[in-house]
Write a protein that holds these residues in place. Structure first.
Motif: not given
Length: 312
Positions: A214, A233, A238, A255, A258, A280, A283-284
């Motif tokens: 990040c 990722t 993306d 990243l 976030l 990540s 994100y997920y």
């Protein structure tokens, strides 16, 4: 991955002339054991200022490989989610994994373990520490909260731990580590406790980004030569940063935007200096599961504060 692809990636990383770190991972990297040691030999031949590490489940680890890791100075991380019965349920191959850790210990190869924390093992983490206690070369434990991607995607049999289960499991793990470390020549280091202590004693300021990815300081290379900010990722367009032929480093990483901050941060003693969360994972995972990292950190913070290990 072909050695040609690995070599191109390494020469690209070495081109800036500064020290860097190489993490060999998978899947299971020892399925391509010859490639692993070709990579380590190339690094040695080129005399690059590089540290190296491998993350493995240990199932395929043999004595000669352990000896090579020691000679190359390669850090070894073993993926272990708990005592053999837990490991068998979550990953399989528990006998081989525990055999591998004993072999590393016999060959005097320091190693750490990483456990993915789920509903299956959250309350059993202290058992992992107890199971490692007989291995003097076991040096550290890292905890990765579940990510809804890959084998843990929606529909799998593994889910997130409840907050109470996570809180109880972390507290028991910390208590167990303190007892065990009092008897160990080389104490176990709990990675997340170190993160919390560093943040808590940072004088009210953040100590940096959660990880190299990040912060735009890491690069994951797939066997096909595709580039991503981190292994989590990989395969997600993306986050793709081009290829070894056509890198797109100027596009930045999604990243970095976030953040784990939410309404639950208000009033937390770590607010403004929290170690943060894996971007990540943010994100997920869904919104409701993003709070688990807060439960993890706060449990550690409260425990350390009680023991006099933090400045407030």
């Amino acid at each position: 991955m072909s050695m040609e692809t690995a070599s191109r990636a390494l020469f690209m990383a070495a081109a800036h002339g500064r020290p860097f770190h190489v993490q060999i991972t998978g899947g299971e990297p020892l399925l391509a054991g010859e490639l692993v040691f070709d990579i380590l030999e190339l690094i040695r031949e080129e005399r690059w200022p590089v540290s190296t590490a491998i993350q493995t489940n240990g199932v395929l680890l043999e004595r000669d490989a352990a000896q090579k890791f020691r000679r190359y100075g390669t850090a070894v991380g073993v993926s272990v989610d708990g005592l053999p019965e837990v490991q068998e349920q979550l990953r399989g191959g528990s006998v081989a994994t525990y055999r591998a850790m004993k072999l590393l210990d016999e060959e005097r190869v320091p190693f750490s373990v990483t456990a993915v924390v789920s509903d299956v093992n959250a309350r059993k983490l202290k058992g992992l520490a107890m199971g490692l206690h007989s291995l003097p070369m076991a040096s550290g434990i890292g905890l990765d909260l579940l990510v809804r991607k890959g084998s843990a995607a929606e529909g799998s049999d593994v889910s997130f731990p409840g907050e109470d289960a996570l809180r109880e499991g972390i507290r028991q793990l910390l208590e167990t580590l303190d007892v065990l470390n009092a008897a160990r020549r080389t104490p176990f280091v709990l990675r997340e406790r170190e993160h919390v202590l560093r943040a808590a004693n940072a004088g009210g300021r953040r100590t940096g980004s959660f990880c190299s990815a990040c912060g735009g300081r890491s690069l994951a290379v797939t066997p096909e030569g595709e580039l991503y900010p981190c292994t989590q990722t990989m395969g997600d367009w993306d986050f793709m940063l081009g290829t070894l032929d056509t890198p797109l480093f100027d596009c930045g990483s999604a990243l970095s935007s976030l953040t784990a901050e939410g309404a639950w941060c208000d009033g937390c003693e770590l607010q403004g200096r929290c170690p943060g969360d894996c971007p990540s994972r943010l994100y997920y995972n869904t919104e409701e599961n993003r709070r688990l990292i807060c439960v993890l950190y706060r449990t550690i913070f409260d425990y350390c504060k009680q023991k006099g290990g933090v400045v407030v």
